[in-house]
Write a protein that holds these residues in place. Structure first.
Motif, PDB file in Angstrom:
ATOM      1  N   PHE A 510      14.006 -36.930 144.226  1.00 25.10           N
ATOM      2  CA  PHE A 510      12.853 -36.073 144.496  1.00 25.10           C
ATOM      3  C   PHE A 510      13.224 -34.601 144.310  1.00 25.10           C
ATOM      4  N   TYR A 511      14.352 -34.194 144.884  1.00 21.81           N
ATOM      5  CA  TYR A 511      14.788 -32.796 144.791  1.00 21.81           C
ATOM      6  C   TYR A 511      15.051 -32.384 143.353  1.00 21.81           C
ATOM      7  N   PHE A 512      15.768 -33.234 142.611  1.00 21.11           N
ATOM      8  CA  PHE A 512      16.127 -32.828 141.258  1.00 21.11           C
ATOM      9  C   PHE A 512      14.970 -32.962 140.279  1.00 21.11           C
ATOM     10  N   GLY A 513      13.948 -33.721 140.635  1.00 15.21           N
ATOM     11  CA  GLY A 513      12.730 -33.694 139.842  1.00 15.21           C
ATOM     12  C   GLY A 513      12.004 -32.370 139.993  1.00 15.21           C
ATOM     13  N   ILE A 514      12.098 -31.792 141.181  1.00 11.04           N
ATOM     14  CA  ILE A 514      11.426 -30.516 141.460  1.00 11.04           C
ATOM     15  C   ILE A 514      12.107 -29.346 140.764  1.00 11.04           C
ATOM     16  N   VAL A 515      13.450 -29.286 140.827  1.00 19.38           N
ATOM     17  CA  VAL A 515      14.147 -28.115 140.276  1.00 19.38           C
ATOM     18  C   VAL A 515      14.028 -28.042 138.764  1.00 19.38           C
ATOM     19  N   ALA A 516      13.495 -29.095 138.124  1.00 17.98           N
ATOM     20  CA  ALA A 516      13.265 -29.019 136.682  1.00 17.98           C
ATOM     21  C   ALA A 516      12.274 -27.902 136.349  1.00 17.98           C
ATOM     22  N   ASP A 517      11.432 -27.514 137.311  1.00 21.74           N
ATOM     23  CA  ASP A 517      10.482 -26.418 137.092  1.00 21.74           C
ATOM     24  C   ASP A 517      11.175 -25.062 137.022  1.00 21.74           C
ATOM     25  N   LEU A 518      12.455 -25.024 137.411  1.00 26.21           N
ATOM     26  CA  LEU A 518      13.211 -23.770 137.390  1.00 26.21           C
ATOM     27  C   LEU A 518      14.324 -23.774 136.353  1.00 26.21           C
ATOM     28  N   THR A 519      14.720 -24.964 135.919  1.00 19.97           N
ATOM     29  CA  THR A 519      15.915 -25.107 135.098  1.00 19.97           C
ATOM     30  C   THR A 519      15.590 -24.943 133.621  1.00 19.97           C
ATOM     31  N   PRO A 520      16.281 -24.033 132.910  1.00 22.17           N
ATOM     32  CA  PRO A 520      16.066 -23.897 131.469  1.00 22.17           C
ATOM     33  C   PRO A 520      16.402 -25.207 130.757  1.00 22.17           C
ATOM     34  N   PRO A 521      15.825 -25.482 129.596  1.00 17.74           N
ATOM     35  CA  PRO A 521      14.970 -24.571 128.811  1.00 17.74           C
ATOM     36  C   PRO A 521      13.472 -24.652 129.138  1.00 17.74           C
ATOM     37  N   VAL A 522      13.017 -25.686 129.866  1.00 19.57           N
ATOM     38  CA  VAL A 522      11.582 -25.807 130.169  1.00 19.57           C
ATOM     39  C   VAL A 522      11.389 -25.546 131.660  1.00 19.57           C
ATOM     40  N   ALA A 523      11.325 -24.279 132.021  1.00 15.74           N
ATOM     41  CA  ALA A 523      11.217 -23.888 133.429  1.00 15.74           C
ATOM     42  C   ALA A 523       9.850 -23.241 133.637  1.00 15.74           C
ATOM     43  N   LEU A 524       8.817 -24.057 133.798  1.00 16.94           N
ATOM     44  CA  LEU A 524       7.438 -23.553 133.762  1.00 16.94           C
ATOM     45  C   LEU A 524       7.151 -22.539 134.859  1.00 16.94           C
ATOM     46  N   ALA A 525       7.640 -22.792 136.089  1.00 21.20           N
ATOM     47  CA  ALA A 525       7.379 -21.858 137.189  1.00 21.20           C
ATOM     48  C   ALA A 525       8.063 -20.515 136.913  1.00 21.20           C
ATOM     49  N   ALA A 526       9.300 -20.558 136.422  1.00 20.04           N
ATOM     50  CA  ALA A 526      10.027 -19.319 136.122  1.00 20.04           C
ATOM     51  C   ALA A 526       9.347 -18.556 134.987  1.00 20.04           C
ATOM     52  N   TYR A 527       8.880 -19.270 133.979  1.00 18.00           N
ATOM     53  CA  TYR A 527       8.219 -18.606 132.857  1.00 18.00           C
ATOM     54  C   TYR A 527       6.888 -17.986 133.282  1.00 18.00           C
ATOM     55  N   ALA A 528       6.185 -18.648 134.185  1.00 16.21           N
ATOM     56  CA  ALA A 528       4.928 -18.088 134.693  1.00 16.21           C
ATOM     57  C   ALA A 528       5.196 -16.794 135.458  1.00 16.21           C
ATOM     58  N   GLY A 529       6.251 -16.807 136.300  1.00 18.96           N
ATOM     59  CA  GLY A 529       6.631 -15.588 137.016  1.00 18.96           C
ATOM     60  C   GLY A 529       7.043 -14.489 136.057  1.00 18.96           C
ATOM     61  N   ALA A 530       7.776 -14.854 134.990  1.00 23.61           N
ATOM     62  CA  ALA A 530       8.226 -13.864 134.004  1.00 23.61           C
ATOM     63  C   ALA A 530       7.030 -13.232 133.287  1.00 23.61           C
ATOM     64  N   ALA A 531       5.991 -14.008 133.035  1.00 28.50           N
ATOM     65  CA  ALA A 531       4.802 -13.472 132.372  1.00 28.50           C
ATOM     66  C   ALA A 531       4.125 -12.415 133.236  1.00 28.50           C
ATOM     67  N   ILE A 532       4.074 -12.650 134.550  1.00 25.69           N
ATOM     68  CA  ILE A 532       3.463 -11.674 135.460  1.00 25.69           C
ATOM     69  C   ILE A 532       4.333 -10.424 135.568  1.00 25.69           C
ATOM     70  N   ALA A 533       5.656 -10.629 135.615  1.00 28.70           N
ATOM     71  CA  ALA A 533       6.588  -9.502 135.786  1.00 28.70           C
ATOM     72  C   ALA A 533       6.898  -8.796 134.475  1.00 28.70           C
ATOM     73  N   GLN A 534       6.438  -9.359 133.339  1.00 29.46           N
ATOM     74  CA  GLN A 534       6.767  -8.848 132.008  1.00 29.46           C
ATOM     75  C   GLN A 534       8.284  -8.808 131.840  1.00 29.46           C
ATOM     76  N   ALA A 535       8.908  -9.944 132.186  1.00 29.29           N
ATOM     77  CA  ALA A 535      10.363 -10.060 132.159  1.00 29.29           C
ATOM     78  C   ALA A 535      10.791 -11.047 131.082  1.00 29.29           C
ATOM     79  N   ASN A 536      12.090 -11.055 130.801  1.00 28.46           N
ATOM     80  CA  ASN A 536      12.653 -12.009 129.857  1.00 28.46           C
ATOM     81  C   ASN A 536      12.592 -13.415 130.459  1.00 28.46           C
TER      82      ASN A 536
END
Length: 646
Positions: A510-536
């Motif tokens: 369960f835990y490692f299924g969740i952290v996939a949203d943060l782990t490159p290369p497909v880190a959707l939550a991190a990419y969404a935050g980067a879009a708001i912050a205008q970050a890499n």
């Protein structure tokens, strides 16, 4: 997803947030209905919610009838709500092929519902037209899943079905294989109508509707404001607000991307304003928002599935999730604190902070959650009834606030929003059931279990590592719920075979299924935050992975020593584990940040990391070693700081 937050800051335009959601969250790409067609679609959505509440609480239908009717609604609504592709949509337009798919797909499941008893009694001998109906049903559901969830999970399901048809089954003819696959996956209880969709229709739907009502009470904004009042004035206050608010919002929300965009629209611009780098600001919000899915009492949809798979009460799952969740958020909170100290960042000014006492007067908004937790924790009512009662309480408490009062119109809107929120979760559960069913049908599950057990030998740590890789790779673009279903059918039994307690094994995947949203290369939550912050985006994902270190360490600890999940422990041992684990996560976070009282040399970082890991692992000897190592680092830091201040 249990609800979507609509909070928008002055520094972020609503259209910008909508664009971010549509890019990184498949569920936000919906058709445009206006005027009377919009009213009609919302009526169907609201009726579906009422149907789910009635069937869940009051009806005693045959299971095959209940599930096929539920999936028929999902297919119907899926095509009404989601277009075939992303991009600008024409208002009130639905192409002919979508109408055909909708009618055929819905009709396939309604055919099963209308002939449920006959189909059950006829065994595995199906006529040619029944096979075609089953194929149409599977394809139509998979297409709804692609539209609402994304392509990766559909590709995974397709690969497993192709494997079954070509290599996995021993039947000599292709028609025989096709007959068996359709019987197993469509008409049987091991495919579409298996545990995931069953749990979704019985438990998850009511909580999704509860979330839709709770959203309309204004509780999301209350969480952000109360977090601002409590921690906003400290060093790096906005980042701490993001962590605390996301932890509270996580009690009622189950979508990493929606959490990131909702609260991030407020917190990320404030973090940048106080001096955080854009990548760090986006990563802090993404890591905190992703942790919402492990935060009791809701924990996303997968927690309900876990209770069913493991065979324990849901309240049992919630209690055992407390310490790991606290450690996760503590790790993120400590990291943003140390980053603020290292960079000399300030908090919000008194003028920027909300007044605490007026906020306390709004604490009645927490009453639905408190009652829900009480009812679930004491098992006085079933989970469904507890959620239904919480919905009534949410409506009642909203009457105390003129701005967010739930009127009859808002009741209708909440029911429609709840109905729409079910589509993606149910479609993912249905396709996950297909994947798990195919793995079981072909014997692939046993092959995987035997292969990894043989490879790992007697070393549990190797099996844990291989399982972690499977969860993260499969979780890239696959929703947490579907990821967990697949891992529960494949990898969790491997860990159980290796001697890991069942509940610890399921928490691990369960835990490692969740952290996939943060782990490159497909880190959707991190990419969404980067879009708001205008970050890499990639730098944001790497930073978020570092901040979420607790999610990578804690699962190994409770898999190797389940005391962290309160298994076979007493009160004093629980207190000891909690204290030493918190000190340990502090030491690990300091090591990764490279800062405690001042910048840490490389050797102090290594000692701090080892000491922290020793403290997190439950045990008297490891605690003594860990305390000693961490104490050495603290003393060295104190001496060096004192020398430099002279």
């Amino acid at each position: 997803m249990f609800f979507r937050k609509k909070a928008v800051s002055e520094t972020a335009q609503p259209m910008d947030l909508e664009a971010v959601m549509q890019k990184f969250d498949r569920e936000s790409n919906t058709r445009v209905w206006e005027g009377k067609p919009k009213i009609a679609v919302n009526c169907v959505l609201a009726i579906f919610s009422l149907f789910c509440i009635y069937v869940t609480l009051f009806a005693s239908w045959l299971e095959e009838l209940r599930l096929t009717t539920f999936v028929a609604f999902i297919v119907l609504l899926g095509y009404l709500v989601y277009p075939a592709k992303k991009g600008r949509q024409r208002a009130n337009y639905m192409p002919w092929y979508d109408v055909v798919l909708m009618i055929c797909g819905t009709g396939a499941f309604l055919y099963y519902a209308a002939n449920a008893m006959t189909i059950i009694q006829q065994g595995s001998n199906f006529a040619w037209y029944q096979i075609i109906i089953g194929i149409v049903g599977i394809i139509s559901l998979a297409e709804v899943c692609r539209r609402s969830v994304g392509l990766p999970i559909v590709i995974v399901a397709s690969c497993f079905i192709v494997y079954a048809l070509i290599w996995g089954l021993s039947n000599p003819t292709m028609w025989g294989k096709l007959n068996y696959v359709v019987h197993y996956l469509f008409y049987g209880k091991e495919g579409v109508l298996s545990t995931p969709i069953n749990v979704c229709s019985k438990f998850i739907v009511v909580f999704i509707i509860f979330g839709a009502f709770l959203e309309r009470t204004g509780i999301a904004e209350f969480f952000i404001q109360i977090s601002n009042a409590v921690v906003g004035g400290f060093s790096g206050g906005p980042a701490k607000v993001a962590v605390v608010a996301s932890a509270m919002e996580g009690m009622v929300s189950g979508s990493s991307v929606a959490n990131t965009v909702g609260s991030g629209s407020v917190t990320i611009p404030l973090m940048k304003k106080t001096g955080y780098k854009p990548e760090f600001a986006a990563a802090a919000e993404a890591s905190a928002s992703t942790g919402g899915q492990i935060m009791p009492p809701i924990m996303g949809a997968a927690a309900f599935l876990m209770a069913d798979y493991v065979g324990v009460p849901y309240s049992n799952i919630v209690v055992r999730a407390i310490l790991p969740a606290v450690l996760y958020f503590a790790g993120v909170f400590i990291s943003v604190h140390l980053e603020a100290k290292k960079e000399g960042l300030r908090g919000l000014t008194k003028e920027e902070l909300p007044k605490f006492l007026p906020l306390l007067k709004q604490s009645y908004l927490l009453l639905p959650l408190i009652i829900l937790i009480y009812l679930v924790g004491t098992s006085q009512r079933s989970i469904q009834y507890a959620a239904a009662i919480a919905i009534v309480v949410a409506i009642a408490v909203s009457l105390l606030n003129k701005e967010n009062r739930i009127t009859p119109v808002k009741v209708w809107e909440a029911l429609a929003a709840g109905g729409q929120g079910m589509i993606a979760v149910a479609a993912a559960c249905g396709v996950a059931g297909i994947i798990a069913g195919t793995i079981t049908m072909t014997g692939l599950a046993n092959m995987m279990i035997n292969g990894i057990v043989a490879l790992a030998g007697s070393e549990v740590i190797i099996a844990l590592f291989l399982t972690m890789l499977c969860c993260i790779v499969l979780g890239m673009g696959v929703p947490t719920t579907a990821n967990y279903c697949i891992m529960a059918a494949t990898c969790a039994p491997i860990l159980v075979r290796m001697g890991v307690p069942a509940i610890a094994a399921h928490f691990f995947v369960f835990y490692f299924g969740i952290v996939a949203d943060l782990t490159p290369p497909v880190a959707l939550a991190a990419y969404a935050g980067a879009a708001i912050a205008q970050a890499n985006p990639m730098k944001t994902a790497v930073t978020a992975t570092k901040l979420a270190v607790g999610a990578f360490i804690v699962p190994y600890i409770f898999a190797l020593n389940p005391a962290m999940l309160f298994i076979d422990t007493g009160v004093w041992e629980i207190i000891q584990i909690s204290i030493t684990s918190l000190i340990g996560i502090f030491a690990v976070s300091a090591s990764l940040e490279g800062y405690l009282m001042r910048h840490m040399p490389w050797y102090q970082r290594i000692v701090s990391l080892v000491g922290g890991l020793m403290l997190i692992y439950p045990g008297f000897v490891t605690d003594v070693i860990g305390i000693t190592l961490v104490a050495v680092v603290v003393i060295l830091q104190f001496i060096t700081k004192k020398k430099n201040s002279l």
